[in-house]
Design a protein around this motif. Structure first.
Motif, PDB file in Angstrom:
ATOM      1  N   VAL A  16      29.456   5.348  88.240  1.00  0.00           N
ATOM      2  CA  VAL A  16      30.041   4.042  88.564  1.00  0.00           C
ATOM      3  C   VAL A  16      30.202   3.207  87.298  1.00  0.00           C
ATOM      4  N   GLU A  17      29.216   3.238  86.423  1.00  0.00           N
ATOM      5  CA  GLU A  17      29.289   2.472  85.175  1.00  0.00           C
ATOM      6  C   GLU A  17      30.428   2.976  84.282  1.00  0.00           C
ATOM      7  N   ARG A  18      30.626   4.275  84.279  1.00  0.00           N
ATOM      8  CA  ARG A  18      31.675   4.847  83.427  1.00  0.00           C
ATOM      9  C   ARG A  18      33.073   4.526  83.952  1.00  0.00           C
ATOM     10  N   ALA A  19      33.281   4.686  85.249  1.00  0.00           N
ATOM     11  CA  ALA A  19      34.605   4.470  85.828  1.00  0.00           C
ATOM     12  C   ALA A  19      34.940   2.990  85.994  1.00  0.00           C
ATOM     13  N   ARG A  20      33.931   2.147  86.240  1.00  0.00           N
ATOM     14  CA  ARG A  20      34.123   0.717  86.482  1.00  0.00           C
ATOM     15  C   ARG A  20      35.275   0.484  87.479  1.00  0.00           C
ATOM     16  N   PRO A  21      35.161   1.058  88.676  1.00  0.00           N
ATOM     17  CA  PRO A  21      36.271   0.988  89.632  1.00  0.00           C
ATOM     18  C   PRO A  21      36.327  -0.344  90.378  1.00  0.00           C
ATOM     19  N   ASP A  22      37.505  -0.639  90.887  1.00  0.00           N
ATOM     20  CA  ASP A  22      37.675  -1.752  91.827  1.00  0.00           C
ATOM     21  C   ASP A  22      37.303  -1.300  93.236  1.00  0.00           C
ATOM     22  N   GLU A  23      37.538  -0.022  93.506  1.00  0.00           N
ATOM     23  CA  GLU A  23      37.290   0.532  94.836  1.00  0.00           C
ATOM     24  C   GLU A  23      36.601   1.889  94.713  1.00  0.00           C
ATOM     25  N   ILE A  24      35.657   2.160  95.616  1.00  0.00           N
ATOM     26  CA  ILE A  24      35.008   3.470  95.702  1.00  0.00           C
ATOM     27  C   ILE A  24      35.213   4.023  97.102  1.00  0.00           C
ATOM     28  N   TYR A  25      35.657   5.260  97.155  1.00  0.00           N
ATOM     29  CA  TYR A  25      35.845   5.958  98.434  1.00  0.00           C
ATOM     30  C   TYR A  25      34.848   7.104  98.484  1.00  0.00           C
ATOM     31  N   ASN A  26      33.883   7.008  99.388  1.00  0.00           N
ATOM     32  CA  ASN A  26      32.840   8.025  99.480  1.00  0.00           C
ATOM     33  C   ASN A  26      33.216   9.076 100.523  1.00  0.00           C
ATOM     34  N   LEU A  27      33.818  10.148 100.048  1.00  0.00           N
ATOM     35  CA  LEU A  27      34.285  11.221 100.928  1.00  0.00           C
ATOM     36  C   LEU A  27      33.480  12.499 100.755  1.00  0.00           C
ATOM     37  N   ALA A  28      32.455  12.459  99.910  1.00  0.00           N
ATOM     38  CA  ALA A  28      31.685  13.668  99.620  1.00  0.00           C
ATOM     39  C   ALA A  28      30.723  14.001 100.750  1.00  0.00           C
ATOM     40  N   GLY A  29      30.352  15.273 100.832  1.00  0.00           N
ATOM     41  CA  GLY A  29      29.320  15.669 101.789  1.00  0.00           C
ATOM     42  C   GLY A  29      29.670  16.933 102.540  1.00  0.00           C
ATOM     43  N   THR A  30      28.659  17.470 103.193  1.00  0.00           N
ATOM     44  CA  THR A  30      28.843  18.620 104.072  1.00  0.00           C
ATOM     45  C   THR A  30      29.572  18.153 105.315  1.00  0.00           C
ATOM     46  N   SER A  31      30.658  18.838 105.689  1.00  0.00           N
ATOM     47  CA  SER A  31      31.468  18.342 106.806  1.00  0.00           C
ATOM     48  C   SER A  31      31.661  19.346 107.933  1.00  0.00           C
ATOM     49  N   TYR A  32      31.268  20.606 107.723  1.00  0.00           N
ATOM     50  CA  TYR A  32      31.436  21.601 108.783  1.00  0.00           C
ATOM     51  C   TYR A  32      30.193  21.584 109.663  1.00  0.00           C
ATOM     52  N   VAL A  33      30.331  21.072 110.879  1.00  0.00           N
ATOM     53  CA  VAL A  33      29.184  20.777 111.738  1.00  0.00           C
ATOM     54  C   VAL A  33      28.280  21.984 112.000  1.00  0.00           C
ATOM     55  N   PRO A  34      28.808  23.173 112.372  1.00  0.00           N
ATOM     56  CA  PRO A  34      27.896  24.302 112.621  1.00  0.00           C
ATOM     57  C   PRO A  34      27.009  24.637 111.422  1.00  0.00           C
ATOM     58  N   THR A  35      27.538  24.500 110.207  1.00  0.00           N
ATOM     59  CA  THR A  35      26.750  24.792 109.010  1.00  0.00           C
ATOM     60  C   THR A  35      25.574  23.838 108.875  1.00  0.00           C
ATOM     61  N   THR A  36      25.735  22.606 109.347  1.00  0.00           N
ATOM     62  CA  THR A  36      24.661  21.624 109.191  1.00  0.00           C
ATOM     63  C   THR A  36      23.420  21.986 109.991  1.00  0.00           C
ATOM     64  N   TRP A  37      23.557  22.823 110.998  1.00  0.00           N
ATOM     65  CA  TRP A  37      22.366  23.292 111.722  1.00  0.00           C
ATOM     66  C   TRP A  37      21.544  24.252 110.858  1.00  0.00           C
TER      67      TRP A  37
END
Length: 329
Positions: free
Chosen positions: A68-89
């Motif tokens: 965050v310090e390096r990019a110094r953005p106006d906006e942050i979009y947090n789209l990261a993460g595990t998204s395939y539900v069966p795998t999360t089990w």
């Protein structure tokens, strides 16, 4: 001066479409990459020359703060993460670490960079959190809107619910412009092959080309509110342009079954799905969610957002794209 946006999960389906959209609006776009990620071998390969990158891990607060310090953005979009539900089990702890605690770490990074505490009135970086319809899980009403009670039915849904609540907590506690988009299922030709819509369109193309004969699926009667990912990232951007931060449900408001998805995909390539689909009980979820269907009235009224593709057009587009891709090698 052009606005700056920082996107986590930029190499994913949503991240790639969002990066394209923001570049088209004249943004300077930064992407957060994991340390083992190669953007040139991902969905954003065609954009690499137009993007800036920084590396971080969601279990490492210091690396997120540095990003965050390096990019110094106006906006942050947090789209990261595990998204395939069966795998999360199978990876419940990792899912909670990234999809839940990772959100907290990013919010803390924003708070530190912007110098926010309980006595401040907010300001600085605007934050978008990718929430999910899986938070509704065992639904209490249909369709679901912004104040429908959450009852998640998977580690993914539970972690997303934490991320949603902690985002609202930072908004209310520190005056942070922090919002969540409660996204219903959204698909595209860039969708991962493990997701049922893309699994179906890939199989239809492979079967058409003689590369396989059968497609194994779980519950054919399962229904979802499926839309086009390219439309949904536009809603994400619109949420951060409003005068007051608030959460929105994003979906089409219509339901379609796995069976219908198979029918359209196979018809698109000139086949009858009934000749090739096999029901496999092992593919049925341990705790299947109930009817997830969006009520996007608030987004329609306040954001002016509506989907551009019908469900049939979406599945046809995906099947055609997979057939072209596989035909050309």
């Amino acid at each position: 001066m052009a606005k700056r946006a920082l996107i986590t999960g930029i190499t994913g389906q949503d991240g790639s479409y969002l990066a394209e959209h923001l570049l088209g609006l004249g943004y300077q776009v930064w992407g957060v990459l994991r340390h083992d990620s190669d953007p040139a071998a991902s969905r954003i390969a065609h954009l690499v020359g137009d993007l800036s990158f920084t590396r971080a891990e969601f279990d490492d607060s210091a690396s997120l703060l540095s990003a965050v310090e390096r990019a110094r953005p106006d906006e942050i979009y947090n789209l990261a993460g595990t998204s395939y539900v069966p795998t999360t089990w199978r990876h419940a702890e990792l899912t909670t670490e990234v999809n839940g605690m990772g959100v907290l770490r990013m919010l803390e990074a924003i708070r530190v960079v912007c110098g926010l505490d309980e006595s401040t009135a907010g300001g600085g970086i605007r934050f978008y959190q990718a929430s999910s319809s899986e938070m509704f899980g065992k639904v209490t009403e249909t369709p679901q809107h912004e104040t429908t009670i959450f009852h998640p039915r998977s580690p993914y849904g539970v972690a997303k619910t934490y991320g949603h609540h902690i985002t609202r907590n930072y908004r209310e506690s520190f005056g942070m412009y922090a919002v969540s988009g409660i996204m219903f299922n959204h698909e595209s030709p860039r969708r991962g092959s493990e997701f049922v819509t893309r699994k179906i369109t890939l199989a239809a193309a492979n079967i058409k080309l003689g590369h396989q004969d059968k497609l194994h699926l779980g519950n054919l009667d399962a229904q979802r509110d499926w839309g086009y990912a390219g439309d949904y990232v536009k809603a994400m951007h619109l949420m951060l342009q409003q005068p007051t931060p608030t959460d929105y449900v994003i979906g089409t408001g219509t339901l379609h079954s796995v069976r219908e998805t198979a029918r359209i995909a196979f018809e698109t390539v000139g086949l009858d799905w009934r000749d090739h689909v096999v029901v496999d009980p092992d593919l049925i979820r341990p705790a299947e969610v109930e009817t997830l269907c969006a009520n996007p009235a608030k987004a329609h009224a306040e954001l002016g957002w509506k989907p551009s593709l019908t469900f049939e057009e979406l599945i046809q587009t995906m099947a055609e794209a997979d057939l072209r891709r596989l035909s050309t090698g």
